[in-house]
Design a protein around this motif. Structure first.
Motif, PDB file in Angstrom:
ATOM      1  N   ASP A   4       0.760  -1.097   0.000  1.00 32.34           N
ATOM      2  CA  ASP A   4      -0.038  -0.068  -0.019  1.00 32.34           C
ATOM      3  C   ASP A   4       0.834   1.139  -0.137  1.00 32.34           C
ATOM      4  O   ASP A   4       1.920   1.625   0.857  1.00 32.34           O
ATOM      5  CB  ASP A   4      -0.914   0.033   1.378  1.00 32.34           C
ATOM      6  CG  ASP A   4      -2.175  -0.804   1.200  1.00 32.34           C
ATOM      7  OD1 ASP A   4      -2.276  -1.404  -0.097  1.00 32.34           O
ATOM      8  OD2 ASP A   4      -2.810  -1.273   2.273  1.00 32.34           O
ATOM      9  N   GLU A   5       0.404   2.396  -0.844  1.00 32.11           N
ATOM     10  CA  GLU A   5       0.999   3.482  -0.808  1.00 32.11           C
ATOM     11  C   GLU A   5       0.499   4.469   0.102  1.00 32.11           C
ATOM     12  O   GLU A   5      -0.686   4.769  -0.120  1.00 32.11           O
ATOM     13  CB  GLU A   5       1.224   4.051  -2.413  1.00 32.11           C
ATOM     14  CG  GLU A   5       2.015   3.257  -3.129  1.00 32.11           C
ATOM     15  CD  GLU A   5       1.912   3.714  -4.738  1.00 32.11           C
ATOM     16  OE1 GLU A   5       1.237   4.738  -4.983  1.00 32.11           O
ATOM     17  OE2 GLU A   5       2.744   3.262  -5.264  1.00 32.11           O
ATOM     18  N   PHE A  48      -9.653  13.902   4.738  1.00 29.35           N
ATOM     19  CA  PHE A  48     -10.260  14.837   4.068  1.00 29.35           C
ATOM     20  C   PHE A  48      -9.355  15.509   3.161  1.00 29.35           C
ATOM     21  O   PHE A  48      -9.657  16.194   1.954  1.00 29.35           O
ATOM     22  CB  PHE A  48     -10.860  15.847   5.113  1.00 29.35           C
ATOM     23  CG  PHE A  48     -11.844  17.002   4.670  1.00 29.35           C
ATOM     24  CD1 PHE A  48     -12.863  17.012   4.255  1.00 29.35           C
ATOM     25  CD2 PHE A  48     -11.077  18.247   4.235  1.00 29.35           C
ATOM     26  CE1 PHE A  48     -13.585  18.063   3.714  1.00 29.35           C
ATOM     27  CE2 PHE A  48     -11.755  19.482   3.698  1.00 29.35           C
ATOM     28  CZ  PHE A  48     -13.117  19.212   3.346  1.00 29.35           C
ATOM     29  N   MET A  49      -8.128  16.000   3.509  1.00 35.22           N
ATOM     30  CA  MET A  49      -7.112  16.561   2.570  1.00 35.22           C
ATOM     31  C   MET A  49      -6.810  15.561   1.481  1.00 35.22           C
ATOM     32  O   MET A  49      -6.583  16.284   0.438  1.00 35.22           O
ATOM     33  CB  MET A  49      -5.685  16.744   3.484  1.00 35.22           C
ATOM     34  CG  MET A  49      -5.842  18.017   4.378  1.00 35.22           C
ATOM     35  SD  MET A  49      -6.244  19.598   3.600  1.00 35.22           S
ATOM     36  CE  MET A  49      -4.834  19.740   2.623  1.00 35.22           C
ATOM     37  N   SER A  50      -6.824  14.370   1.659  1.00 40.73           N
ATOM     38  CA  SER A  50      -6.494  13.348   0.613  1.00 40.73           C
ATOM     39  C   SER A  50      -7.591  13.502  -0.380  1.00 40.73           C
ATOM     40  O   SER A  50      -7.489  13.481  -1.798  1.00 40.73           O
ATOM     41  CB  SER A  50      -6.757  12.044   1.220  1.00 40.73           C
ATOM     42  OG  SER A  50      -6.065  11.006   0.333  1.00 40.73           O
ATOM     43  N   VAL A  52      -3.106   7.400   5.788  1.00 39.94           N
ATOM     44  CA  VAL A  52      -4.052   6.993   4.910  1.00 39.94           C
ATOM     45  C   VAL A  52      -3.361   6.685   3.742  1.00 39.94           C
ATOM     46  O   VAL A  52      -2.270   7.016   3.367  1.00 39.94           O
ATOM     47  CB  VAL A  52      -5.001   8.510   4.615  1.00 39.94           C
ATOM     48  CG1 VAL A  52      -5.791   8.793   5.880  1.00 39.94           C
ATOM     49  CG2 VAL A  52      -4.142   9.573   4.240  1.00 39.94           C
ATOM     50  N   LEU A  53      -4.399   6.358   2.804  1.00 37.38           N
ATOM     51  CA  LEU A  53      -3.774   5.737   1.518  1.00 37.38           C
ATOM     52  C   LEU A  53      -3.312   6.935   0.564  1.00 37.38           C
ATOM     53  O   LEU A  53      -4.120   7.955   0.723  1.00 37.38           O
ATOM     54  CB  LEU A  53      -4.855   5.099   0.799  1.00 37.38           C
ATOM     55  CG  LEU A  53      -4.921   3.703   1.296  1.00 37.38           C
ATOM     56  CD1 LEU A  53      -6.392   2.811   0.607  1.00 37.38           C
ATOM     57  CD2 LEU A  53      -3.675   2.826   1.141  1.00 37.38           C
ATOM     58  N   LYS A  54      -2.540   6.845  -0.377  1.00 34.10           N
ATOM     59  CA  LYS A  54      -2.050   8.000  -0.985  1.00 34.10           C
ATOM     60  C   LYS A  54      -2.951   8.095  -2.220  1.00 34.10           C
ATOM     61  O   LYS A  54      -3.262   7.083  -2.625  1.00 34.10           O
ATOM     62  CB  LYS A  54      -0.381   7.854  -1.696  1.00 34.10           C
ATOM     63  CG  LYS A  54      -0.191   8.973  -2.683  1.00 34.10           C
ATOM     64  CD  LYS A  54       1.339   8.641  -2.976  1.00 34.10           C
ATOM     65  CE  LYS A  54       1.657   7.447  -3.998  1.00 34.10           C
ATOM     66  NZ  LYS A  54       0.926   7.814  -5.263  1.00 34.10           N
TER      67      LYS A  54
END
Length: 330
Positions: free
Chosen positions: A90-91, A279-281, A116-118
């Protein structure tokens, strides 16, 4: 593995690029192969142990955590037995300031709730720029500032790490945004969506008669009384960064001003959390926020990166890159 280590407080000169033991994840942790990290003001404050009160949490005489670096992005290499959300390959990206730091290294362990995931449309360097500065801007505008569509919002120190995120986040909320920066950054400010740009070398926004519903001060040296004059009758001022004098004014005078009038003034202490990072993602994935990167330094030159950041003229974020080709033989 290679890492940037410091055994005592001091200038960037005390940082050492050396071989250390590769960490192993605990039951609730993830082992991450770091591809990129970002330098923040918190790194050089911790490095110097200044202000002294920081040492109450980081070690009175010498640092407890020997490796700095909160913002990281990389690939999961291994997971503890209790980890549910991630698997090898996972990235991810995240903020390690709440779980031991350690990002200026080839590998680091972190709790899964710090990650969190990229987004697929962003590279590792871009997402490494986000956690501390992006979430600080988000919490300052949304939580402390109570931003609303159509408001007039001013970002002071708009060309820095927090400021470049704040301009874009405020626009995503439908605000009319004014960015304050120096001459060399005016064009960049327009390119990231600012509706109006004030060059502080030519104009003092506190004296031009304009008033704003929300002012986020990510940098700068105006006294709190000047910000108060630039607020609309029910305006809100939030300080997220600046001089020590500003910080103490916001902490001590802000609550008194807020209690004695309709204007609200105070400071923000960012609290890392997975929900805000997610949220930023989403903003990144939707293209509503694009990280601004000023310079990139290889891991071995982290001291130079922090020196540059300390000068206070960085345009956006300063990124630390970790070489992946035969990385263990650096």
């Amino acid at each position: 593995m290679k890492a940037i280590v410091y055994a005592r407080y001091g200038s960037p000169d005390v940082l050492q690029f050396k071989e250390v033991e590769k960490p192993a994840p605990k039951d609730d942790e993830v082992l991450i192969k770091v591809y990129a990290a970002a330098a923040n003001a918190a790194d050089w404050h911790l490095l110097r142990g200044d202000p002294f009160l920081l040492r109450l949490g980081s070690g009175l005489l010498k640092p407890t955590n020997k490796i700095l670096g909160a913002d990281i992005a990389g690939r999961v290499e291994a997971v503890g037995r209790n980890v549910k959300q991630f698997q090898p390959g996972d990235e991810v990206f995240g903020d390690l300031s709440g779980c031991g730091w350690g990002g200026f290294a080839e590998y680091v362990c972190a709790r899964e709730d710090a990650l969190v995931l990229k987004p697929a449309n962003m590279d590792f360097e871009q997402v490494a720029a986000v956690p501390v500065a992006g979430v600080t801007a988000l919490q300052g505008l949304r939580d402390k500032g109570q931003i609303q569509p159509g408001q007039k919002v001013l970002i002071y120190g708009a060309s820095g790490g927090v400021g470049t995120f704040a301009v874009q986040i405020a626009k995503s909320y439908g605000a009319e945004v004014t960015g304050v920066c120096s001459t060399k950054n005016v064009d960049m400010m327009r390119s990231i969506g600012a509706d109006h740009v004030i060059d502080y070398t030519r104009e003092d926004f506190t004296k031009n008669g304009q008033q704003y519903d929300l002012i986020l001060a990510a940098n700068g040296y105006h006294p709190i009384s000047a910000y108060k004059c630039a607020l609309s009758p029910k305006g809100v001022y939030v300080m997220t960064g600046g001089s020590m004098a500003q910080m103490f004014q916001a902490m001590l005078l802000g609550p008194w001003i807020s209690m004695t009038g309709r204007k609200k003034m105070g400071n923000l202490l960012m609290k890392p959390n997975k929900q805000d990072l997610a949220f930023m993602s989403e903003l990144l994935e939707a293209g509503k926020v694009v990280p601004v990167i000023d310079r990139r330094y290889p891991l071995r030159e982290t001291a130079e990166a922090i020196r540059y950041l300390e000068e206070g003229h960085a345009k956006g974020k300063v990124i630390i890159t970790v070489e992946q080709n035969n990385a263990n033989s650096l």
